[in-house]
Design a protein around this motif. Structure first.
Motif, short mmCIF file in Angstrom:
data_model
loop_
_atom_site.label_atom_id
_atom_site.label_comp_id
_atom_site.label_asym_id
_atom_site.label_seq_id
_atom_site.Cartn_x
_atom_site.Cartn_y
_atom_site.Cartn_z
N SER A 56 31.06 46.74 64.51
CA SER A 56 32.17 47.81 63.09
C SER A 56 30.96 46.25 61.31
O SER A 56 30.48 46.05 61.51
CB SER A 56 33.40 47.18 62.61
N ALA A 57 31.68 47.02 60.13
CA ALA A 57 31.28 45.91 59.27
C ALA A 57 32.40 45.49 58.43
O ALA A 57 32.86 46.21 58.05
CB ALA A 57 30.21 46.52 58.87
N GLN A 58 32.08 44.50 57.97
CA GLN A 58 33.79 43.95 56.87
C GLN A 58 33.52 43.98 54.99
O GLN A 58 32.19 43.51 54.90
CB GLN A 58 34.26 42.47 57.14
N PHE A 59 34.13 44.62 54.61
CA PHE A 59 34.53 44.23 53.16
C PHE A 59 34.82 44.00 52.70
O PHE A 59 35.13 44.20 52.51
CB PHE A 59 33.87 45.87 52.81
N PRO A 60 35.04 42.63 51.77
CA PRO A 60 35.94 41.78 51.83
C PRO A 60 36.45 42.94 50.62
O PRO A 60 35.49 43.33 49.64
CB PRO A 60 35.22 40.79 51.60
N GLU A 91 40.14 42.65 53.37
CA GLU A 91 39.34 42.78 54.14
C GLU A 91 39.14 44.56 54.59
O GLU A 91 40.35 44.69 54.41
CB GLU A 91 38.49 42.38 55.01
N LYS A 92 38.30 45.31 54.55
CA LYS A 92 38.19 46.70 54.61
C LYS A 92 36.84 46.62 56.07
O LYS A 92 35.41 46.34 55.72
CB LYS A 92 37.59 47.33 54.07
N VAL A 93 37.56 46.90 56.52
CA VAL A 93 36.52 46.85 58.08
C VAL A 93 36.10 48.13 58.44
O VAL A 93 37.45 49.38 58.31
CB VAL A 93 37.05 46.69 59.65
N THR A 95 34.83 51.19 61.37
CA THR A 95 34.07 50.86 62.59
C THR A 95 33.07 52.32 63.38
O THR A 95 33.41 53.03 62.61
CB THR A 95 34.95 51.37 63.75
N ASN A 282 37.71 55.73 63.48
CA ASN A 282 38.90 55.15 62.00
C ASN A 282 39.74 56.50 62.30
O ASN A 282 39.35 57.51 61.56
CB ASN A 282 37.09 55.30 60.89
#
Length: 353
Positions: A56-60, A91-93, A95, A282
């Motif tokens: 996954s990646a995190q978007f603050p 945050e938006k994660v 996946t 998601n």
């Protein structure tokens, strides 16, 4: 001899079955009639992040600061004086979904017998199948963004715009059948201006705004009516500053919003469908659907900014083939590993009839 007729041995027949042309050579034109490629547009209209590994990646996400007038002598750093801004954060994660693939198998004997190159056709068709799934999933996620709550507490949201009534609704799934009449070209034009106003109020940048409509709504903007040309209400009417061409059937912008048409805008209730995009990792509708699937009964399009939706890419679209001796044929596979999610709900507006 009773008459002058005779019974020839027809060289085109198969086992004297009657079809006298069956064995004659079919002249190969050299042209392979493939299915037309569907128009995929969403790839360039959203945020894409590529990761080398991980799931996954995190978007603050951050909120906004506030300002206050200062009283001489008061300590700005003193929490009791309310000068310090509590900037909210979230945050938006996104996946990575399971690997999505399309595949087919070509028997060796069929490949040898065939008189044209079918391998390149197979590889191309598999790649197009995944491209369509990619574009369709993104259309659903943009709609989910319009229906999503604010990213931070007290933040702004997009919403649902009833085109016929030209009125904004809340971010909940409002697939209401009380008024689902097809909108006119004039109503669609007015709705695009309302959407532009809403994006202005949400401080969404003017650069990068776009709208995607189903073909039947897109062409109403040009004709101005329902199947008949009404130039007085057409959005290409030069007398009122319209921009576009009836001859080419295109209209580039309305209210500063770049216009596209797509067959990938969903328009049925998929909220209970667990196959296809419903198997995605998601859950963009948060319980009001399955994966990327939701209720799109009255959906006719969307207005958005490229910051509304993001894709995390682990494996880009690729095709591969392998000859398998034990099966005497070639396996063709097209695949990718990506995930899609909502980033900024205030940048997206769903258009409903």
């Amino acid at each position: 001899m009773a008459n002058g007729d005779t019974s020839p041995s027809r060289v085109g027949q198969i086992n004297s079955a009657g079809d006298t042309d069956a064995l004659f050579l079919k002249k190969f034109s050299g042209e392979i009639l493939q299915t037309f490629e569907e128009s995929n547009i969403f790839k360039a209209l959203h945020t894409v992040r590529t990761i080398e590994n991980g799931k996954s990646a995190q978007f603050p996400v951050t909120g906004v600061a506030s300002a206050a007038y200062h009283t001489p002598g008061e300590n700005i750093a003193d929490a009791g004086n309310s000068y310090l801004s509590d900037i909210k954060k979230a945050e938006k994660v996104i996946t990575i979904d399971k690997m999505l693939l399309a595949s087919t198998f070509l028997s060796n004997i069929d490949d040898v017998k065939n008189h044209y190159d079918i391998r390149s056709v197979y590889a191309n068709e598999l790649g197009k199948a995944l491209a369509v799934r990619f574009d369709t999933a993104l259309a659903k996620v943009f709609i989910a963004a319009a229906r999503s709550a604010a990213a931070v507490t007290g933040g702004k949201t997009g919403g649902i715009l009833d085109v016929s009534a030209n009125a904004m609704g809340d971010v909940s799934d409002s697939s209401d059948d009380s008024d689902n009449s097809d909108p006119t070209g004039a109503e669609l034009t007015a709705a695009l201006f309302t959407a532009a106003q809403k994006l202005d109020e949400n401080d969404v940048p003017s650069d990068g705004r776009f709208a995607v409509l189903r073909p039947q709504e897109y062409y109403k903007l040009i004709t101005g009516g329902a199947g008949t040309l009404a130039i007085s209400t057409s959005a290409v009417n030069k007398d009122v500053g319209g921009l576009g061409s009836i001859a080419s059937g295109s209209i580039p912008q309305i209210a500063g919003i770049t216009l596209y048409k797509s067959n990938h805008i969903p328009s049925t209730d998929l909220s209970a469908v667990s196959t296809g995009d419903g198997e995605a990792a998601n859950d963009v509708f948060g319980g009001n659907g399955v994966g990327y699937n939701g209720n799109f009964t009255n959906t006719i399009g969307l207005v958005s900014h490229s910051a509304a939706v993001g894709t995390v890419k682990l494996l880009d679209l690729a095709t591969e083939s392998e000859y398998q001796i034990e099966r005497q044929g070639t396996l063709f596979v097209a695949k990718y590993a990506m995930g899609h999610g909502v980033l900024r709900p205030e940048c997206a507006i769903e258009l409903q009839k």
